[in-house]
Design a protein around this motif. Structure first.
Motif, PDB file in Angstrom:
ATOM      1  N   GLY A 199       0.785  -1.234   0.000  1.00  0.00           N
ATOM      2  CA  GLY A 199       0.000   0.000   0.000  1.00  0.00           C
ATOM      3  C   GLY A 199       0.812   1.277   0.000  1.00  0.00           C
ATOM      4  O   GLY A 199       0.251   2.365  -0.154  1.00  0.00           O
ATOM      5  N   HIS A 200       2.145   1.188   0.173  1.00  0.00           N
ATOM      6  CA  HIS A 200       2.966   2.400   0.238  1.00  0.00           C
ATOM      7  C   HIS A 200       3.702   2.647  -1.078  1.00  0.00           C
ATOM      8  O   HIS A 200       4.475   1.788  -1.528  1.00  0.00           O
ATOM      9  CB  HIS A 200       3.995   2.291   1.366  1.00  0.00           C
ATOM     10  N   PRO A 201       3.525   3.823  -1.703  1.00  0.00           N
ATOM     11  CA  PRO A 201       4.232   4.156  -2.943  1.00  0.00           C
ATOM     12  C   PRO A 201       5.651   4.649  -2.630  1.00  0.00           C
ATOM     13  O   PRO A 201       5.870   5.809  -2.287  1.00  0.00           O
ATOM     14  CB  PRO A 201       3.376   5.264  -3.561  1.00  0.00           C
ATOM     15  N   PHE A 202       6.612   3.751  -2.760  1.00  0.00           N
ATOM     16  CA  PHE A 202       7.989   4.014  -2.347  1.00  0.00           C
ATOM     17  C   PHE A 202       8.599   5.149  -3.172  1.00  0.00           C
ATOM     18  O   PHE A 202       8.543   5.167  -4.398  1.00  0.00           O
ATOM     19  CB  PHE A 202       8.801   2.738  -2.516  1.00  0.00           C
ATOM     20  N   LEU A 203       9.198   6.135  -2.460  1.00  0.00           N
ATOM     21  CA  LEU A 203       9.875   7.290  -3.052  1.00  0.00           C
ATOM     22  C   LEU A 203       8.956   8.101  -3.978  1.00  0.00           C
ATOM     23  O   LEU A 203       9.414   8.700  -4.950  1.00  0.00           O
ATOM     24  CB  LEU A 203      11.130   6.848  -3.812  1.00  0.00           C
ATOM     25  N   LEU A 204       7.676   8.153  -3.643  1.00  0.00           N
ATOM     26  CA  LEU A 204       6.727   8.876  -4.502  1.00  0.00           C
ATOM     27  C   LEU A 204       7.113  10.331  -4.680  1.00  0.00           C
ATOM     28  O   LEU A 204       7.012  10.882  -5.788  1.00  0.00           O
ATOM     29  CB  LEU A 204       5.314   8.777  -3.922  1.00  0.00           C
ATOM     30  N   PHE A 234      21.310  -3.629  -0.163  1.00  0.00           N
ATOM     31  CA  PHE A 234      19.975  -4.202  -0.303  1.00  0.00           C
ATOM     32  C   PHE A 234      19.307  -4.368   1.050  1.00  0.00           C
ATOM     33  O   PHE A 234      18.099  -4.132   1.196  1.00  0.00           O
ATOM     34  CB  PHE A 234      20.043  -5.545  -1.021  1.00  0.00           C
ATOM     35  N   GLY A 235      20.073  -4.751   2.059  1.00  0.00           N
ATOM     36  CA  GLY A 235      19.505  -4.884   3.401  1.00  0.00           C
ATOM     37  C   GLY A 235      18.949  -3.572   3.912  1.00  0.00           C
ATOM     38  O   GLY A 235      17.891  -3.532   4.548  1.00  0.00           O
ATOM     39  N   ARG A 236      19.645  -2.468   3.643  1.00  0.00           N
ATOM     40  CA  ARG A 236      19.172  -1.152   4.052  1.00  0.00           C
ATOM     41  C   ARG A 236      17.967  -0.733   3.212  1.00  0.00           C
ATOM     42  O   ARG A 236      17.041  -0.077   3.709  1.00  0.00           O
ATOM     43  CB  ARG A 236      20.308  -0.141   3.921  1.00  0.00           C
ATOM     44  N   TYR A 237      17.980  -1.087   1.938  1.00  0.00           N
ATOM     45  CA  TYR A 237      16.887  -0.763   1.017  1.00  0.00           C
ATOM     46  C   TYR A 237      15.579  -1.407   1.483  1.00  0.00           C
ATOM     47  O   TYR A 237      14.535  -0.746   1.571  1.00  0.00           O
ATOM     48  CB  TYR A 237      17.270  -1.259  -0.385  1.00  0.00           C
ATOM     49  N   GLU A 238      15.636  -2.710   1.776  1.00  0.00           N
ATOM     50  CA  GLU A 238      14.397  -3.429   2.061  1.00  0.00           C
ATOM     51  C   GLU A 238      13.755  -2.988   3.372  1.00  0.00           C
ATOM     52  O   GLU A 238      12.534  -3.078   3.525  1.00  0.00           O
ATOM     53  CB  GLU A 238      14.627  -4.941   2.044  1.00  0.00           C
ATOM     54  N   VAL A 239      14.544  -2.468   4.304  1.00  0.00           N
ATOM     55  CA  VAL A 239      13.992  -1.975   5.565  1.00  0.00           C
ATOM     56  C   VAL A 239      13.101  -0.754   5.352  1.00  0.00           C
ATOM     57  O   VAL A 239      12.148  -0.505   6.102  1.00  0.00           O
ATOM     58  CB  VAL A 239      15.139  -1.639   6.547  1.00  0.00           C
ATOM     59  N   LEU A 240      13.372   0.016   4.277  1.00  0.00           N
ATOM     60  CA  LEU A 240      12.720   1.306   4.059  1.00  0.00           C
ATOM     61  C   LEU A 240      11.604   1.281   3.026  1.00  0.00           C
ATOM     62  O   LEU A 240      10.931   2.292   2.817  1.00  0.00           O
ATOM     63  CB  LEU A 240      13.776   2.335   3.629  1.00  0.00           C
ATOM     64  N   ARG A 241      11.375   0.146   2.392  1.00  0.00           N
ATOM     65  CA  ARG A 241      10.423   0.061   1.279  1.00  0.00           C
ATOM     66  C   ARG A 241       9.024   0.575   1.617  1.00  0.00           C
ATOM     67  O   ARG A 241       8.359   1.189   0.782  1.00  0.00           O
ATOM     68  CB  ARG A 241      10.260  -1.385   0.825  1.00  0.00           C
ATOM     69  N   GLU A 242       8.555   0.275   2.801  1.00  0.00           N
ATOM     70  CA  GLU A 242       7.154   0.548   3.130  1.00  0.00           C
ATOM     71  C   GLU A 242       6.956   1.849   3.901  1.00  0.00           C
ATOM     72  O   GLU A 242       5.854   2.117   4.380  1.00  0.00           O
ATOM     73  CB  GLU A 242       6.572  -0.628   3.926  1.00  0.00           C
ATOM     74  N   THR A 243       8.023   2.674   4.001  1.00  0.00           N
ATOM     75  CA  THR A 243       7.885   3.891   4.804  1.00  0.00           C
ATOM     76  C   THR A 243       8.384   5.155   4.121  1.00  0.00           C
ATOM     77  O   THR A 243       7.876   6.242   4.393  1.00  0.00           O
ATOM     78  CB  THR A 243       8.658   3.747   6.133  1.00  0.00           C
ATOM     79  N   LEU A 244       9.366   5.040   3.245  1.00  0.00           N
ATOM     80  CA  LEU A 244      10.049   6.233   2.737  1.00  0.00           C
ATOM     81  C   LEU A 244       9.286   6.891   1.595  1.00  0.00           C
ATOM     82  O   LEU A 244       8.821   6.225   0.680  1.00  0.00           O
ATOM     83  CB  LEU A 244      11.454   5.853   2.259  1.00  0.00           C
ATOM     84  N   TRP A 245       9.197   8.223   1.656  1.00  0.00           N
ATOM     85  CA  TRP A 245       8.602   9.024   0.584  1.00  0.00           C
ATOM     86  C   TRP A 245       9.659   9.653  -0.308  1.00  0.00           C
ATOM     87  O   TRP A 245       9.398   9.971  -1.466  1.00  0.00           O
ATOM     88  CB  TRP A 245       7.726  10.131   1.170  1.00  0.00           C
TER      89      TRP A 245
END
Length: 291
Positions: free
Chosen positions: A39-44, A269-280
């Motif tokens: 449901g979160h649009p990553f880096l929108l 990639f480990g840092r990337y996947e932690v932020l997928r559902e929160t970062l704008w």
């Protein structure tokens, strides 16, 4: 599949635009592709920043905010019963007379596509091949993510249909540029390298994010003009785009690379996947954490 077109949702078989749309006639259109994770649009915000800047360059009178875009996306997800999706947010100039137009376009066509994506998982590896076809120069001062895609189509035909293969362009001066649908990185002696935007590449949203991700992790990043031999001498190579994320390379120019077992690619990639559902936006990065 249902699409969003100019304020309406309709089945893909009912969707249509006029043949007088200058996005069709002259390629005057731009788009963004990105993923929605749970449901979160990553880096929108970053995608909209680039989209709005491109619309100004093309003199298309439209601008999109996070709030209005999220309303469209949420409704489109509901129409298609999706929580994880591939999104293509497309703006074309709109209708005009046959012939080149100097006036601004004030009635663009807004079309948003959504395709189902599986929940995000592990990295997928690819092999990279050097293309004979050179990267064309941008149509203007900088490359837009526009409807002008013939160079990419011809490159894909050269590279072939295999999904695990990505073609890598050199520019006309023989410097490394980018992949057909990706940006290029390599790691050597503690430094992360990537071709500069001035080589003629698209300044990818995921490219910019990974650069900031690396810098906040204390990794030196250098953007510049590099020959293929410099990537061939690297310890690790990877590709980036907004749908495939970080893609480790297993072979390039006849040499093998560690792929997803590489230390730097696993760390990023480990840092990337932690932020997928929160970062704008990449601007929220602070030591790898979202504000």
């Amino acid at each position: 599949m249902k699409l969003y077109i100019n304020g309406r949702f309709m089945d893909k078989n009912e969707a249509a635009i006029s043949p007088f749309d200058h996005g069709f006639l002259y390629g005057l259109g731009v788009f963004e592709t990105f993923r929605i994770y749970n449901g979160h649009p990553f880096l929108l915000d970053d995608h909209l920043e680039r989209l709005n800047a491109s619309l100004r360059i093309l003199d298309i009178e439209a601008e999109f905010t996070r709030d209005e875009t999220v309303k469209i996306l949420d409704a489109l997800l509901a129409e298609n019963s999706l929580t994880d999706a591939y999104i293509r947010f497309n703006i074309s100039a709109g209708n005009g007379e046959i012939g080149l137009q100097t006036e601004s376009y004030n009635e663009p066509n807004v079309i948003v596509f959504a395709k189902p994506m599986p929940p995000a998982g592990e990295m997928n590896e690819k092999q990279a091949v050097l293309l004979e076809l050179r990267r064309n120069t941008p149509e203007g001062s900088a490359r837009l993510k526009s409807h002008h895609y013939l160079n990419n189509v011809l490159a894909k035909r050269e590279a072939g249909p295999a999904m695990d293969t990505e073609g890598v362009f050199l520019n006309d001066e023989g410097f490394l540029a980018e992949g057909i649908v990706s940006n290029l990185f390599w790691y050597r002696d503690g430094i992360l390298f990537t071709p500069a935007v001035d080589t003629g590449i698209l300044d990818g949203v995921t490219r910019r994010f990974v650069i900031e991700l690396a810098r906040t992790a204390g990794i030196e990043v250098r953007e510049g003009f590099y020959k293929k031999e410099e990537a061939e001498a690297a310890g690790e190579i990877f590709l980036t785009n907004s749908i495939q994320e970080i893609v480790p390379v297993t072979s390039f120019s006849g040499k093998s690379f560690p792929g997803k077992s590489g230390e730097i690619v696993r760390s990023l990639f480990g840092r990337y996947e932690v932020l997928r559902e929160t970062l704008w936006s990449r601007t929220q990065l602070d030591g790898g954490l979202a504000k």
